[in-house]
Structures are given as structure tokens and as C-alpha cells.
Design an enzyme around this catalytic site. Structure first.
Site, PDB file in Angstrom:
ATOM      1  N   CYS A 138      68.204  45.965  85.210  1.00  0.00           N
ATOM      2  CA  CYS A 138      69.384  46.730  84.814  1.00  0.00           C
ATOM      3  C   CYS A 138      69.182  48.215  85.107  1.00  0.00           C
ATOM      4  CB  CYS A 138      69.692  46.511  83.340  1.00  0.00           C
ATOM      5  SG  CYS A 138      68.314  46.885  82.219  1.00  0.00           S
ATOM      6  N   THR A 139      67.968  48.709  84.912  1.00  0.00           N
ATOM      7  CA  THR A 139      67.706  50.128  85.140  1.00  0.00           C
ATOM      8  C   THR A 139      67.738  50.467  86.621  1.00  0.00           C
ATOM      9  OG1 THR A 139      66.403  50.242  83.108  1.00  0.00           O
ATOM     10  CG2 THR A 139      66.091  52.013  84.703  1.00  0.00           C
ATOM     11  N   ARG A 164      54.862  48.716  72.313  1.00  0.00           N
ATOM     12  CA  ARG A 164      55.911  47.709  72.108  1.00  0.00           C
ATOM     13  C   ARG A 164      55.578  46.795  70.934  1.00  0.00           C
ATOM     14  NH1 ARG A 164      58.914  46.052  77.725  1.00  0.00           N
ATOM     15  NH2 ARG A 164      58.382  47.911  78.915  1.00  0.00           N
ATOM     16  N   THR A 175      58.311  51.542  82.976  1.00  0.00           N
ATOM     17  CA  THR A 175      59.448  50.924  83.657  1.00  0.00           C
ATOM     18  C   THR A 175      59.100  50.807  85.130  1.00  0.00           C
ATOM     19  OG1 THR A 175      61.786  51.105  84.273  1.00  0.00           O
ATOM     20  CG2 THR A 175      60.595  53.165  83.966  1.00  0.00           C
TER      21      THR A 175
END
Length: 340
Positions: free
Chosen positions: A152-153, A197, A210
């Protein structure tokens, strides 16, 4: 003629792809492979905390879902090779489990009789990575079987970068995705291989990695090594933001940068990229179908060539809309998609 599609995995993206695909008269969703009962899946389709109640009738059948009178077969197999894709003449499998993103694993769907596989995540040794609006012309139906829709990024970042690079040229840049929490994080503190996380996702801003900037080189290869970035996971359930800072090859003003995005939004990237000069916040972009929406009020330029751009994206719905666009793009180039 409709393309016959099966969805493997029915989590956040699988369900949103289903909702979007069921609106498309060129797509027939034949089957869903998931690990839960028909009653559970029907409930999760009908009621969604983020995207609201589904506006179609959904009934749990025996090994099926009935959506506005249309039957969708439900399967429950953890091995793609065992799925009945040949029997149902499946053209495209949407691989949304996150477990079969490596080509050798995704090929199980092909062995089972599917013609193409679209990964709803970055792949490993995939045949091609496609970001709609950026490099869809690279898809070759003769050579490409396992197709990644990237992340999505990356779907947000790549259109923004393409506009800046084509209009002004990019020397280098850094990006930060301010990202909604996802299922890869913990609701309360619990072990995770990424110790950040491992912390409760609703309580902290969580710096993490990312692959979006690195993956950009798969769709814009001439920019390989010129962009890098990281993620900040924040305590919101949906809608994210790319914060991009680049050094350009030409002098610009903020107005010129915004005008370039406005033009692209109306022409070459219509439906993929949008532009806003309203003072909006993240919730205003919930269920926005675009891959990226430029926040024109925050565009900045320093020393003529250093540019900062913010782009919003619904990391669930916007991304799922691109998966469906990619299904249509692939199907249109297949020689013999199944007739329905």
C-alpha cells in the site's frame, strides 16, 4: 465476458478486495479460500468497524456465501496445490494470505489450475511488480504469471515520485510513512521479532522498517538507490501518510509542484492520484479510492530544490481498489479469460 477470480485469504485486504470486486460487472468472484465458517465470514463482510456496513445482502450458505443472490463457493485448504482452480476454470487468484508471496509457493495456485496469481503484498522472485498508474505497461501476459501489486505504501509513494521525477528530476530523497497499525503488530505487549512491533500498537508511536522505498526500484528502476525511508506506526486503525522529502534537479516553487500534481490528477494519473487543498485530517480519507492524495496545503520548498510533499492514502480501501484495477488490467491482456 467476465474474468473468473478466486481469493485466497480473507483478512483485511481479502475482504476489501471482495467488496470492491463485487461492484465490478467484469469480474466474477467464484470462490474464497479461508479458515473460518461461512457464518463468521458473512458477519465480517456485512459489518466492518472501519469501512461500515456492507450495502449488499450476505447470507451464509452451506460451504458458500450468497451475496445479493449470487453464490460464492467457500473452501478451506492450507495448501494452494489442493485447491480446485482447474475444476472451476479460475483465471486469476488473488493471493491475500501473506503466506505465499514467494514465487515457488505462489506457483501452487498455477499447479492447481489457475492462470495467473496477483499477490497483495511485495513478492519474492515474482515475475513482475506492478503499481497502477506507474508501470502497468510493463505487464506481459506471455511471460508474467506471478504478479505483485506491491505494498500500500509503494502504491502511494510511486505515483508521487513519478510526477516529481518526470516534471523536475529527482536527485535523491527520504520518505517516512506515518502508518496506521496493522495485524503484524501486537494489541498488547507480546513477543515479536521486531521488538518495537512487540509493543502495544494503540499506545505508542512505533518506529519500524518499510520496504516501500526499496521496492520503488522495481517499478522505477532508474531511481534505484536514490530513495530511502522508514515507518512510524501510529495509534490509528486506518489511513496513512507518506512524508516525502526530495532534492530536485531543477529550481521550483511550491506552486509549481502543486500544479504538476493537479495536472497529473486530471490526466495521466486520474483515479490513482488526487489533489486536495482543504485542511483535512486522516479520518477524512477513510474509504478514499485513490492510491495517493496530495495535501497541497503542506507542500514546502527550501533553497529552490529541496521539496517536501505529504500524500494521504487509505492503506486498506485505496490499495484494494488498485488490486481490482490490476485484475482488470491483467484479464484484458490474457488471451483466453474464461467466458461466463
Amino acid at each position: 465476458m467476465k474474468v473468473k477470480v478466486a481469493i485466497n485469504g480473507f483478512g483485511r485486504i481479502g475482504r476489501m478486495v471482495f467488496r470492491k470486486a463485487m461492484l465490478d460487472d467484469q469480474i466474477q468472484v467464484v470462490a474464497i479460500n479461508a479458515s473460518y465458517s461461512a457464518e463468521t465470514l458473512a458477519h465480517l463482510i456485512k459489518y466492518d468497524t472501519i469501512h461500515g456496513r456492507y450495502d449488499k445482502e450476505v447470507v451464509a450458505g452451506e460451504d458458500s456465501l450468497i451475496v445479493n443472490g449470487k453464490k460464492v463457493l467457500l473452501l478451506n485448504s492450507r495448501d494452494p496445490k489442493q485447491l480446485p482452480w482447474r475444476e472451476y476454470d479460475i483465471d486469476i487468484v488473488v493471493e491475500a494470505t501473506g503466506k505465499f508471496n514467494a514465487k515457488d509457493k505462489a506457483m501452487g495456485h498455477i499447479e492447481a489450475g489457475a492462470k495467473k496469481v496477483i499477490l497483495t503484498a511485495p513478492g519474492k522472485n515474482e515475475d513482475v511488480t506492478i503499481v497502477m498508474g506507474v508501470n502497468e505497461d510493463q505487464f506481459d501476459a506471455e511471460r508474467h504469471v506471478i504478479i505483485s501489486n506491491a505494498s500500500c505504501t509503494t502504491n502511494c509513494l510511486a505515483p508521487v515520485v513519478k510526477v516529481l521525477d518526470e516534471e523536475f528530476g529527482i536527485e535523491s530523497g527520504l520518505m517516512t510513512t506515518v502508518h496506521a497499525y496493522t495485524n503484524d503488530q501486537k494489541n498488547i505487549d507480546n513477543p515479536h521479532k521486531d521488538l518495537r512491533r512487540a509493543r502495544a500498537c494503540g499506545e505508542s508511536i512505533i518506529p519500524t522498517t518499510t520496504g516501500a522505498a526499496k521496492a520503488l526500484s522495481l517499478v522505477l528502476p532508474h531511481l534505484k538507490g536514490k530513495l530511502h525511508g522508514l515507518a512510524l506506526r501510529v495509534p490509528v486503525p486506518n489511513v496513512s501518510l507518506v512524508d516525502l522529502v526530495v532534492d530536485l534537479k531543477t529550481d521550483v516553487t511550491a506552486e509549481e509542484v502543486n500544479e504538476a500534481f493537479k495536472r497529473a490528477a486530471k490526466t495521466s494519473m486520474y483515479g490513482v492520484l488526487d489533489y486536495s487543498d482543504e485542511p483535512l485530517v486522516s479520518t477524512d480519507y477513510n474509504t478514499n479510492p485513490h492510491s495517493a492524495v496530495i495535501d497541497g496545503l503542506t507542500t514546502m520548498v527550501m533553497e529552490d530544490r529541496k521539496v517536501k510533499v505529504l500524500a494521504w492514502y487509505d492503506n486498506e480501501w485505496g490499495y484494494s481498489c488498485r488490486v481490482v484495477d490490476l485484475i482488470r488490467h491483467v484479464a484484458a491482456r490474457m488471451k483466453h479469460p474464461s467466458a461466463v
